[in-house]
Design an enzyme around this catalytic site. Sequence first.
Site, PDB file in Angstrom:
ATOM      1  N   TRP A 157       0.838  -1.208   0.000  1.00  0.00           N
ATOM      2  CA  TRP A 157       0.000   0.000   0.000  1.00  0.00           C
ATOM      3  C   TRP A 157       0.871   1.256   0.000  1.00  0.00           C
ATOM      4  O   TRP A 157       0.519   2.260  -0.626  1.00  0.00           O
ATOM      5  CB  TRP A 157      -0.908   0.003   1.227  1.00  0.00           C
ATOM      6  CG  TRP A 157      -1.810   1.199   1.315  1.00  0.00           C
ATOM      7  CD1 TRP A 157      -3.054   1.339   0.776  1.00  0.00           C
ATOM      8  CD2 TRP A 157      -1.525   2.442   1.982  1.00  0.00           C
ATOM      9  NE1 TRP A 157      -3.569   2.590   1.071  1.00  0.00           N
ATOM     10  CE2 TRP A 157      -2.645   3.280   1.798  1.00  0.00           C
ATOM     11  CE3 TRP A 157      -0.435   2.931   2.704  1.00  0.00           C
ATOM     12  CZ2 TRP A 157      -2.710   4.572   2.323  1.00  0.00           C
ATOM     13  CZ3 TRP A 157      -0.491   4.219   3.224  1.00  0.00           C
ATOM     14  CH2 TRP A 157      -1.622   5.014   3.030  1.00  0.00           C
ATOM     15  N   HIS A 158       2.001   1.185   0.682  1.00  0.00           N
ATOM     16  CA  HIS A 158       2.838   2.372   0.800  1.00  0.00           C
ATOM     17  C   HIS A 158       3.576   2.710  -0.483  1.00  0.00           C
ATOM     18  O   HIS A 158       3.990   3.864  -0.663  1.00  0.00           O
ATOM     19  CB  HIS A 158       3.836   2.212   1.945  1.00  0.00           C
ATOM     20  CG  HIS A 158       3.249   2.448   3.293  1.00  0.00           C
ATOM     21  ND1 HIS A 158       2.562   1.476   3.995  1.00  0.00           N
ATOM     22  CD2 HIS A 158       3.203   3.571   4.070  1.00  0.00           C
ATOM     23  CE1 HIS A 158       2.143   1.972   5.142  1.00  0.00           C
ATOM     24  NE2 HIS A 158       2.511   3.231   5.210  1.00  0.00           N
ATOM     25  N   GLY A 159       3.743   1.759  -1.380  1.00  0.00           N
ATOM     26  CA  GLY A 159       4.411   2.101  -2.618  1.00  0.00           C
ATOM     27  C   GLY A 159       4.756   0.899  -3.467  1.00  0.00           C
ATOM     28  O   GLY A 159       4.844  -0.236  -2.972  1.00  0.00           O
ATOM     29  N   PHE A 161       2.078   8.778  -1.310  1.00  0.00           N
ATOM     30  CA  PHE A 161       1.299   7.561  -1.112  1.00  0.00           C
ATOM     31  C   PHE A 161      -0.176   7.762  -1.435  1.00  0.00           C
ATOM     32  O   PHE A 161      -0.918   6.817  -1.416  1.00  0.00           O
ATOM     33  CB  PHE A 161       1.449   7.048   0.322  1.00  0.00           C
ATOM     34  CG  PHE A 161       2.909   6.878   0.719  1.00  0.00           C
ATOM     35  CD1 PHE A 161       3.750   6.144  -0.085  1.00  0.00           C
ATOM     36  CD2 PHE A 161       3.394   7.482   1.837  1.00  0.00           C
ATOM     37  CE1 PHE A 161       5.089   5.994   0.251  1.00  0.00           C
ATOM     38  CE2 PHE A 161       4.729   7.330   2.193  1.00  0.00           C
ATOM     39  CZ  PHE A 161       5.573   6.596   1.402  1.00  0.00           C
TER      40      PHE A 161
END
Length: 468
Positions: A319-321, A468
């Site tokens: 999710w963060h990258g 993000f």
Amino acid sequence: MVFSSLIFLFLFLPITVLIYYVSPMKLRNAVLLAVSLIFYAWGEPIYIFIMIFSTVFDYFNGLLIDKYRYRKTIARAIFIFSMIGSLGILGFFKYSGFVVNNINLLLNLHIQAADLPLPVGISFYTFQTMSYIVDVYKGKVPVQRNFISFGAYVTMFPQLVAGPIVKYDDIAGQLVTRKVTLDRFGEGAELFIRGLAKKVLLANNIGLLWTSVKSTPIEELTVLSAWLGIIAFTLQIYFDFSGYTDMARGLGKMFGFDFMENFRYPYISKSVTEFWRRWHISLGTWFREYVYIPLGGNRLGLMKQLRNLLVVWFLTGLWHGASWNFIIWGLYFGFFVMIEKLLLLRWLGRMPASVSHVYTLLVVIIGWVLFEMDTLASAWHFIGVMFGFGGHDFADRQTLYDLSTNVVFLVVLACCATPLPGKILAYMKEKWRVAGVIVVPMIYVIFMVLSTAYLVNDTYNPFLYFRF
């Protein structure tokens, strides 16, 4: 546009507050929707159409799911269609390049990946629309038939860019009716100013030290400079993200909304498990409710519980990258959470608090190396320097200069990462009448003046979670 900018503080926000409060109550959601679209379009006029499409897409999906609620096959098909559509948009803009590059690497191909800028806030508003559809499908919330109210929920500018991730169930009632008093508005303003000061005066300034260390060639780093730099980043990312979240929550209160607390002094934690109950709380809550529990949570035995945790932490990193660094970072924390659940929490409970605290900070600090470095190779090299591998000097003249000029500031930051400053302000308000009426408001005025002066005179004003 970001909150910590002069154009937001002295143009966008005052005009928005004025228009919002002179408008009749029944029009305030429409005002909020309109100004939120302007806020988003200010920096990304093209990508606003993606957000509008996501809003319209799931507004009608929600209506259709409700219409065919008693025809399970049709409702399920619409639900799946909605999930595929939302994840497809997020995946295309955020992960397509990552997938193509890995396919090229594995199969020795040369497929050209589209170089697409990431729409700001897409991870946050996608998760919000998805949670709405899931809750409507499960019958946990009634469908929202008013498009203006639904649009205000999805696009709400205070929490659009960086959260907290607001579930529809948490503010459904507030979209219909909300009350703002002068005291409540004042609480929101105080929270906003505290967040602004954390972001501008603390995060930005300590970020300069990390920027200097990170830009130093790896072969020139010393052991002490590596530790000094990553500790600076550890503090920067906390004050940066929690400060921005405080501003979001403060703005929410100013407009009549209550957003959930997103940070609860995570660096005072005595285990990694506790740290993640205090850090980015809204993201952890989202994954628990919409991934971990639906997979079975801890109800199906230990092995499946560990599997579920592994899935959650893989997705947390992803999710963060779109990078292996983030995936490894997520799995790294997942490993410690699982080890603590199996064995370590019992040991930590018997140890002195100082030992468990140092253990937690050490795990977290090393994790931030994986999070912040551009590649896994650079992360491993940096961690190697931290622990003395590669023949690096312990310190040099530049390191000692950086330490001497920042040591007092680092101590101040460490104190501000604890509940102590808040307790002092609360005590002053409660016990000292003059402080409550004069001194505390003056402190906030000083925070605002200093933050404004910094923004006028300095061009270093990043926001780390903007990507993000």
